[in-house]
Scaffold this motif. Structure first.
Motif, PDB file in Angstrom:
ATOM      1  N   CYS A   1      -3.787   7.169  -2.930  1.00  0.00           N
ATOM      2  CA  CYS A   1      -3.624   6.074  -2.430  1.00  0.00           C
ATOM      3  C   CYS A   1      -3.615   5.540  -3.435  1.00  0.00           C
ATOM      4  O   CYS A   1      -4.488   4.927  -4.572  1.00  0.00           O
ATOM      5  N   ALA A   2      -2.963   4.015  -3.174  1.00  0.00           N
ATOM      6  CA  ALA A   2      -2.903   2.602  -4.377  1.00  0.00           C
ATOM      7  C   ALA A   2      -2.171   1.673  -4.078  1.00  0.00           C
ATOM      8  O   ALA A   2      -1.836   2.255  -2.177  1.00  0.00           O
ATOM      9  N   VAL A   3      -2.129   0.345  -4.528  1.00  0.00           N
ATOM     10  CA  VAL A   3      -2.357  -0.443  -4.103  1.00  0.00           C
ATOM     11  C   VAL A   3      -1.195  -1.124  -5.058  1.00  0.00           C
ATOM     12  O   VAL A   3      -1.324  -0.855  -6.343  1.00  0.00           O
ATOM     13  N   SER A   4      -0.711  -2.383  -4.886  1.00  0.00           N
ATOM     14  CA  SER A   4       0.113  -3.238  -6.215  1.00  0.00           C
ATOM     15  C   SER A   4      -0.066  -4.438  -5.007  1.00  0.00           C
ATOM     16  O   SER A   4      -0.187  -4.673  -4.044  1.00  0.00           O
ATOM     17  N   ALA A   5      -0.266  -5.247  -6.557  1.00  0.00           N
ATOM     18  CA  ALA A   5      -0.026  -7.176  -5.678  1.00  0.00           C
ATOM     19  C   ALA A   5       1.713  -7.115  -5.110  1.00  0.00           C
ATOM     20  O   ALA A   5       1.893  -6.640  -5.346  1.00  0.00           O
ATOM     21  N   ASN A   6       1.384  -8.059  -3.909  1.00  0.00           N
ATOM     22  CA  ASN A   6       2.821  -8.290  -3.565  1.00  0.00           C
ATOM     23  C   ASN A   6       3.281  -9.638  -4.418  1.00  0.00           C
ATOM     24  O   ASN A   6       3.568 -10.377  -3.031  1.00  0.00           O
ATOM     25  N   SER A   7       3.512  -9.979  -5.297  1.00  0.00           N
ATOM     26  CA  SER A   7       3.760 -10.451  -5.925  1.00  0.00           C
ATOM     27  C   SER A   7       4.759  -9.952  -7.264  1.00  0.00           C
ATOM     28  O   SER A   7       4.101  -9.403  -7.467  1.00  0.00           O
ATOM     29  N   GLY A   8       5.823 -10.452  -7.443  1.00  0.00           N
ATOM     30  CA  GLY A   8       6.306 -10.111  -8.758  1.00  0.00           C
ATOM     31  C   GLY A   8       6.439  -8.857  -8.275  1.00  0.00           C
ATOM     32  O   GLY A   8       6.501  -8.299  -7.684  1.00  0.00           O
TER      33      GLY A   8
ATOM     34  N   SER B   1       4.540  -6.265  -9.995  1.00  0.00           N
ATOM     35  CA  SER B   1       3.446  -5.669  -9.919  1.00  0.00           C
ATOM     36  C   SER B   1       2.846  -4.077 -10.175  1.00  0.00           C
ATOM     37  O   SER B   1       3.151  -3.520  -9.735  1.00  0.00           O
ATOM     38  N   THR B   2       2.212  -3.877 -10.658  1.00  0.00           N
ATOM     39  CA  THR B   2       1.877  -2.237 -11.517  1.00  0.00           C
ATOM     40  C   THR B   2       1.576  -2.052 -10.315  1.00  0.00           C
ATOM     41  O   THR B   2       0.538  -2.662  -9.423  1.00  0.00           O
ATOM     42  N   LEU B   3       1.172  -0.504 -10.206  1.00  0.00           N
ATOM     43  CA  LEU B   3       0.392   0.591  -9.123  1.00  0.00           C
ATOM     44  C   LEU B   3      -0.979   0.738  -9.474  1.00  0.00           C
ATOM     45  O   LEU B   3      -1.188   1.110 -10.677  1.00  0.00           O
ATOM     46  N   THR B   4      -1.860  -0.051  -9.159  1.00  0.00           N
ATOM     47  CA  THR B   4      -3.856   0.414  -9.343  1.00  0.00           C
ATOM     48  C   THR B   4      -3.625   1.686  -8.294  1.00  0.00           C
ATOM     49  O   THR B   4      -3.890   1.430  -6.651  1.00  0.00           O
ATOM     50  N   PHE B   5      -4.781   3.142  -8.598  1.00  0.00           N
ATOM     51  CA  PHE B   5      -4.711   4.192  -8.415  1.00  0.00           C
ATOM     52  C   PHE B   5      -5.613   4.129  -7.395  1.00  0.00           C
ATOM     53  O   PHE B   5      -7.065   4.427  -8.475  1.00  0.00           O
ATOM     54  N   GLY B   6      -6.311   5.368  -6.693  1.00  0.00           N
ATOM     55  CA  GLY B   6      -7.322   5.688  -5.982  1.00  0.00           C
ATOM     56  C   GLY B   6      -7.896   7.286  -6.881  1.00  0.00           C
ATOM     57  O   GLY B   6      -6.741   7.279  -7.603  1.00  0.00           O
ATOM     58  N   LYS B   7      -8.829   7.600  -7.113  1.00  0.00           N
ATOM     59  CA  LYS B   7      -9.319   8.355  -7.619  1.00  0.00           C
ATOM     60  C   LYS B   7      -8.620   9.554  -7.212  1.00  0.00           C
ATOM     61  O   LYS B   7      -8.918  11.016  -7.698  1.00  0.00           O
ATOM     62  N   GLY B   8      -7.934   9.816  -5.761  1.00  0.00           N
ATOM     63  CA  GLY B   8      -7.170  11.185  -5.337  1.00  0.00           C
ATOM     64  C   GLY B   8      -8.439  12.045  -4.277  1.00  0.00           C
ATOM     65  O   GLY B   8      -9.810  12.036  -4.580  1.00  0.00           O
ATOM     66  N   THR B   9      -7.523  12.460  -3.332  1.00  0.00           N
ATOM     67  CA  THR B   9      -8.300  13.481  -2.456  1.00  0.00           C
ATOM     68  C   THR B   9      -7.755  14.302  -1.905  1.00  0.00           C
ATOM     69  O   THR B   9      -6.725  14.705  -2.236  1.00  0.00           O
ATOM     70  N   MET B  10      -8.191  16.067  -3.057  1.00  0.00           N
ATOM     71  CA  MET B  10      -7.529  17.367  -2.254  1.00  0.00           C
ATOM     72  C   MET B  10      -7.661  17.398  -1.045  1.00  0.00           C
ATOM     73  O   MET B  10      -8.732  17.712  -1.124  1.00  0.00           O
ATOM     74  N   LEU B  11      -6.774  18.057  -0.988  1.00  0.00           N
ATOM     75  CA  LEU B  11      -6.455  18.679   0.877  1.00  0.00           C
ATOM     76  C   LEU B  11      -6.508  20.649   0.217  1.00  0.00           C
ATOM     77  O   LEU B  11      -5.066  20.499   0.120  1.00  0.00           O
TER      78      LEU B  11
ATOM     79  N   LEU C   1       1.112  -1.207  -0.048  1.00  0.00           N
ATOM     80  CA  LEU C   1      -0.084   0.163  -0.532  1.00  0.00           C
ATOM     81  C   LEU C   1       0.904   0.888  -0.343  1.00  0.00           C
ATOM     82  O   LEU C   1       1.984   1.248   0.632  1.00  0.00           O
ATOM     83  N   PHE C   2       0.959   2.212  -0.927  1.00  0.00           N
ATOM     84  CA  PHE C   2       0.879   3.856  -0.615  1.00  0.00           C
ATOM     85  C   PHE C   2       0.529   4.650  -0.405  1.00  0.00           C
ATOM     86  O   PHE C   2      -0.863   4.544  -1.486  1.00  0.00           O
ATOM     87  N   TRP C   3       0.576   5.272  -0.569  1.00  0.00           N
ATOM     88  CA  TRP C   3       0.004   6.969  -0.347  1.00  0.00           C
ATOM     89  C   TRP C   3       1.618   8.160  -1.112  1.00  0.00           C
ATOM     90  O   TRP C   3       2.428   7.780  -1.014  1.00  0.00           O
ATOM     91  N   TYR C   4       0.513   8.858  -2.303  1.00  0.00           N
ATOM     92  CA  TYR C   4       1.740   9.254  -3.487  1.00  0.00           C
ATOM     93  C   TYR C   4       1.285  10.925  -3.427  1.00  0.00           C
ATOM     94  O   TYR C   4      -0.083  11.237  -3.133  1.00  0.00           O
TER      95      TYR C   4
END
Lengths: 114, 114
Positions: B91-98, B100-110, B33-36
């Motif tokens: 927020c983004a996720v990637s499968a923890n195998s190999g 894998s690419t990032l799948t992003f959420g649509k974003g939150t504007m702070l 899991l990631f936050w960008y």
């Protein structure tokens, strides 16, 4: 270290034309990924190249293609442009040798299709 | 396949107030899991990531996120925000195998105001 660079930063094209975008990764990085960012769909993965080979591919039509050169620089091409291709195109580089390695993003190329 | 839901498209707060940006994910496999963060006219920068181990991860600029497997959440928090935190957060996720690419959420504007 210099960051990820993308050229050009802005492009205006008309429907039916084709376009080539360029991405230079951080020195030593062998993986380059491309993303399309739009207000409606958000960030969507296009494809990833590692050592000149496409390693992952997103769900985009065949009009979207890419390649990577021996120096790890990458280009993406969009043929027969459509209005819906207007977007910010981001590339990201990473080592490509460590799972979940940090991806470093460039500033993007803003493509407008008229 | 993975998906990410960011429940709030915009979060307005006053300076020095606490904030929480919510992220839920769906996946049939274990994930990283990631936050960008994306500042205006810039690419994305990694804020923090969860790979394994302690479920609470921290960034150098005061943000933290907690991985909650039972609730499939990875909410981002900061106890006291600054004007300079105004940006879009993904927020983004990637499968923890190999690789894998990032799948992003649509974003939150702070949006932080004085």
């Amino acid at each position: 270290k210099a960051g990820v660079t993308q050229t050009p930063r802005y492009l205006i094209k008309t429907r039916g034309q084709q376009v080539t975008l360029s991405c230079s990764p951080i020195s030593g990085h062998r993986s380059v990924s491309w993303y399309q960012q739009t207000p409606g769909q958000g960030l969507q993965f296009l494809f990833e190249y590692f050592s000149e080979t496409q390693r992952n591919k997103g769900n985009f039509p065949g009009r979207f293609s890419g390649r990577q050169f021996s120096n790890s620089r990458s280009e993406m091409n969009v043929s027969t442009l459509e209005l819906g291709d207007s977007a910010l195109y981001l590339c990201a580089s990473s080592s490509g040798t460590v799972p979940a390695d940090t991806q470093y993003f460039g500033p993007g190329t803003r493509l407008t299709v008229l | 396949a993975q998906s990410v839901t960011q429940l709030d498209s915009q979060v307005p707060v006053f300076e020095e107030a606490p904030v929480e940006l919510r992220c839920n994910y769906s996946s049939s496999v274990s994930v990283y899991l990631f936050w960008y963060v994306q500042y205006p006219n810039q690419g994305l920068q990694l804020l923090l990531k969860y790979l394994s181990g302690s479920t609470l991860v921290e960034s150098i600029n005061g943000f933290e996120a907690e991985f909650n497997k039972s609730q499939t959440s990875f909410h981002l928090r900061k106890p006291s925000v600054h004007i300079s935190d105004t940006a879009e957060y993904f927020c983004a996720v990637s499968a923890n195998s190999g690789y894998s690419t990032l799948t992003f959420g649509k974003g939150t504007m702070l949006l932080v105001s004085p």
